[in-house]
Design a protein around this motif. Sequence first.
Motif, PDB file in Angstrom:
ATOM      1  N   LEU A 173       0.828  -1.194   0.000  1.00  0.00           N
ATOM      2  CA  LEU A 173       0.000   0.000   0.000  1.00  0.00           C
ATOM      3  C   LEU A 173       0.867   1.252   0.000  1.00  0.00           C
ATOM      4  N   GLU A 177      -2.797   5.168   1.935  1.00  0.00           N
ATOM      5  CA  GLU A 177      -3.622   4.044   2.364  1.00  0.00           C
ATOM      6  C   GLU A 177      -3.232   3.579   3.762  1.00  0.00           C
ATOM      7  N   LEU A 180      -4.696   5.903   6.207  1.00  0.00           N
ATOM      8  CA  LEU A 180      -6.129   5.680   6.319  1.00  0.00           C
ATOM      9  C   LEU A 180      -6.417   4.469   7.192  1.00  0.00           C
ATOM     10  N   GLN A 181      -5.590   3.441   7.105  1.00  0.00           N
ATOM     11  CA  GLN A 181      -5.739   2.275   7.967  1.00  0.00           C
ATOM     12  C   GLN A 181      -5.709   2.692   9.433  1.00  0.00           C
ATOM     13  N   ARG A 184      -8.911   4.362  10.506  1.00  0.00           N
ATOM     14  CA  ARG A 184     -10.092   3.488  10.505  1.00  0.00           C
ATOM     15  C   ARG A 184     -10.149   2.589  11.720  1.00  0.00           C
ATOM     16  N   ARG A 187      -7.040  -2.759   9.363  1.00  0.00           N
ATOM     17  CA  ARG A 187      -6.118  -2.674   8.229  1.00  0.00           C
ATOM     18  C   ARG A 187      -6.723  -3.105   6.892  1.00  0.00           C
ATOM     19  N   THR A 189      -8.482  -3.001   3.397  1.00  0.00           N
ATOM     20  CA  THR A 189      -8.601  -1.907   2.429  1.00  0.00           C
ATOM     21  C   THR A 189      -9.319  -2.289   1.139  1.00  0.00           C
ATOM     22  N   TRP A 190      -9.315  -3.581   0.742  1.00  0.00           N
ATOM     23  CA  TRP A 190      -9.824  -4.045  -0.558  1.00  0.00           C
ATOM     24  C   TRP A 190      -9.062  -3.423  -1.725  1.00  0.00           C
ATOM     25  N   LYS A 191      -7.857  -2.942  -1.396  1.00  0.00           N
ATOM     26  CA  LYS A 191      -6.893  -2.546  -2.415  1.00  0.00           C
ATOM     27  C   LYS A 191      -5.656  -3.444  -2.327  1.00  0.00           C
ATOM     28  N   HIS A 194      -5.034  -9.374   1.997  1.00  0.00           N
ATOM     29  CA  HIS A 194      -4.559  -9.282   3.375  1.00  0.00           C
ATOM     30  C   HIS A 194      -4.318 -10.645   3.993  1.00  0.00           C
TER      31      HIS A 194
END
Length: 487
Positions: A173, A177, A180-181, A184, A187, A189-191, A194
């Motif tokens: 990432l 990102e 952002l983790q 939130r 961890r 992200t769906w990017k 994991h």
Amino acid sequence: MEMWSRTVVLLLVTTTVTCTPLINELEPGKDWPPRNSVKQPSDYEKETSTFAEKEEVLPTGNPIEEIDEPEEVVIDASQPILRNADSWERKVDYSGAQVWKVSTERVSVLGVITRLRRRNLISTWGGNHSSIDILVKPNAIANVTRVFQRERIPIDVVIDDLQQRINDENPPLDANEIELQDRRGHRMTWKQYHRIEDIHGFMDYLAKTYPKIVSVNSIGKSHEGRDLKVLRISDGKPTNKAVFIDGGIHAREWISPATVTYFINQFAENFDVETDDIKNIDWYFLPVVNPDGYEYTHQTDRLWRKNKKPTRSARGCVGTDINRNFGYRWGGRGSSANPCSEIYRGSTPFSEPESKALSDFIKNSAANFTAYITYHSYGQYLLYPWGYENAVPADHKDLHDLGNRMAEAIKQTRGSSYQVGSSSGLLYPASGGSDDWAKSQGIKYSYTIELSDTGRYGFILPTSFIEPVARESLNGLRVLASQVAKA
């Protein structure tokens, strides 16, 4: 194609059950009450003793069956050994390996592929009645090419360097990102694909953040002691139907857990504004049925399929195909008694802790399960029972109609075409599957969904596909929810 070769009528065993509301004062997961077990179909006990003692017979008559009796993939000693930070095992390097798509319209092609497979020059990926994808090992490319040229078998090189594709599949990432983790609180992200720690941490986070609707329970342990975590999303209405969704039965199919966790996030984060169809269902999610194998694909062998429980093989082969280990029609076509096979069925039905935990939970749950969906990859198929034989259940028209409507919703999202049909009729017989077992327990809407793609990337689907595939799959799931709600 004629879809229905014959129809069998199965007497479904059902039990009257009720759904109880959440008790929010308890710890997450402590409010799932038990019920009496549902007895297995009468032929289960007969098959247990019969198949466990059988010598393996190579199946015939179907392209995939014909060749999907593989020996354990041997790590080529000539390949560089990469040390794994998490274990002392050598890391499998697929540099120079290629993936080819081969037409199987000519019957003679199957014999060629079988011989090459037995010589450990190739391994098989996905396929259907018209073609198959094969992995050609780097030191075998010249040899296999000569064989195909001699036999005048056309090939399409889909992946010309498998290790490069693996290297590019799951990049780290970027800084934004990662930041952002931290904001939130989890961890996911769906990017990115994991590890199991991130997936379980995400589930625990949701249970703490939305305790009125989300609870988490470990329904058992894998062979290596990892939790089999199920997350439930429910508003607690006693009239709710229930749907069980799982992913990650086969370790290398990374898009499956990513898609299931996407569903979880969408329903948990947006439950207040969801439709009544979603709210009137108790949702049970087991994102990774095979956590040991899944971790192994991240650490050691990206293409590992089975779990990691040792077998009694004299060659020291490890692992059982969990999706051949369920106890309905266990041990039949499309499974193997050879512990070194990628479709090894296990020593007995439910011999594996992962399949046993899943089945025990469903049988003992108070939930009124009306649907069971297991997500796999790849090929873009929406499959219903039966898998054990080229036959269909009595209500196959209901299953086919709903499958078509789900496939249409998927297609309307971004144009992806999913084929709909019975597992054995559309693909190939495979006994001991979880969807057949769920159907045998009286769960009406039982499906296996093979996610994207159709072979360009195969198991090595780049992270840029995660959200599009998950989003279109969610739209298909909403169609099922609508059917369940009014069933």
